[in-house]
Motif scaffolding. Sequence first.
Motif, short mmCIF file in Angstrom:
data_model
loop_
_atom_site.label_atom_id
_atom_site.label_comp_id
_atom_site.label_asym_id
_atom_site.label_seq_id
_atom_site.Cartn_x
_atom_site.Cartn_y
_atom_site.Cartn_z
N UNK A 87 0.86 -1.19 0.00
CA UNK A 87 0.00 0.00 0.00
C UNK A 87 0.89 1.24 0.00
N UNK A 88 1.55 1.46 -1.13
CA UNK A 88 2.64 2.43 -1.19
C UNK A 88 2.19 3.86 -0.89
N UNK A 89 1.05 4.29 -1.46
CA UNK A 89 0.60 5.67 -1.25
C UNK A 89 0.27 5.91 0.22
N UNK A 90 -0.48 4.97 0.83
CA UNK A 90 -0.84 5.11 2.24
C UNK A 90 0.41 5.04 3.11
N UNK A 91 1.31 4.13 2.78
CA UNK A 91 2.54 3.98 3.55
C UNK A 91 3.37 5.25 3.47
N UNK A 92 3.51 5.81 2.26
CA UNK A 92 4.29 7.03 2.08
C UNK A 92 3.69 8.20 2.85
N UNK A 93 2.36 8.33 2.81
CA UNK A 93 1.68 9.39 3.55
C UNK A 93 1.93 9.25 5.05
N UNK A 94 1.76 8.03 5.56
CA UNK A 94 1.90 7.80 7.00
C UNK A 94 3.33 8.04 7.47
N UNK A 95 4.31 7.55 6.71
CA UNK A 95 5.70 7.67 7.14
C UNK A 95 6.16 9.12 7.08
#
Length: 219
Positions: free
Chosen positions: A113-121
Motif C-alpha cells: 500500500x505504497x501511497x498510504x505507507x508514504x503518507x503515513x511515514x
Amino acid sequence: MHDIQWATVGLWLAVVVSGLYHGVNPGMGWPLAVSAGLMGHGRRDVVTALVPLAVGHLVSMLVILLPFAAMTALLDWQHEIRIGASVAVITFGAFRLFNRRHPRALARIRPTQLALWSFAIATAHGAGLMLLPIYLGLCSTEDLDTVHRASSILMAQNAATAVLVSLTHTLSMVTAGGVIALIVYGWLGLKFISRSWFNLDFVWAMSLILIGAIGLLTV
C-alpha cells in the motif's frame, strides 16, 4: 528589496534541498521501489512504484500546509505564527532526537500500500512540518498594499504557494529517491541495501532543528 529577493531564493532552495534529502533517506521508501522492480517486470515497475510514493508524500505535505493558507490571521499575526511554527519544528526535532521509535500503527500498513505507507511515514516523521516555516516565509504579506490585503486574495495566493511548495518538494524527493532506486536495482542489487543500509534518524532530527532555526532567523 534585494535582501527580500535573496531570502525568497534561499527559502525555495530549502524546499528543494529538503526534498532531495527526503528522497535520499531510505526511510521515505526508495527500497520499496527497488523491491517492486525485483518482484515485477524490471525498471518499469521501479518507476511505477515511485508514483504512489510521491502521491502519499505530496498529500502529507498538503495536509500540513493548506490549512495555513486559509488562515486570515496571517495578515495580522504572521510574525507570531512563523515564530510558533519554527519553535514547533525545533521541538519536534528535539523529540525525534531522543525518541527514535516509529509509531506502532506504521507496522500495520503493508508495504504494497505504497501511497498510504508514504503518507503515513512522511507525516510521522514531520516531513510536512519541516516545510511549514519555509512556506510561511514565502507567504509574507509585508509587500502587499492595503487594497490587496483582502483575505480572499491572500488565501488564493497562499493556497497556490502551498501547492507549489508541496509539488516542488515532492518532485525533488521522488527524483532523488528514484535515481537511487534505479541505480540500486540496475547495478548494486539488494546486497548493497543489506550491507550498506544507513539510518538517518539522527540526521533527520537535526535537520528539523536546523530548518526551525532558519525559520526563526528569517522572521
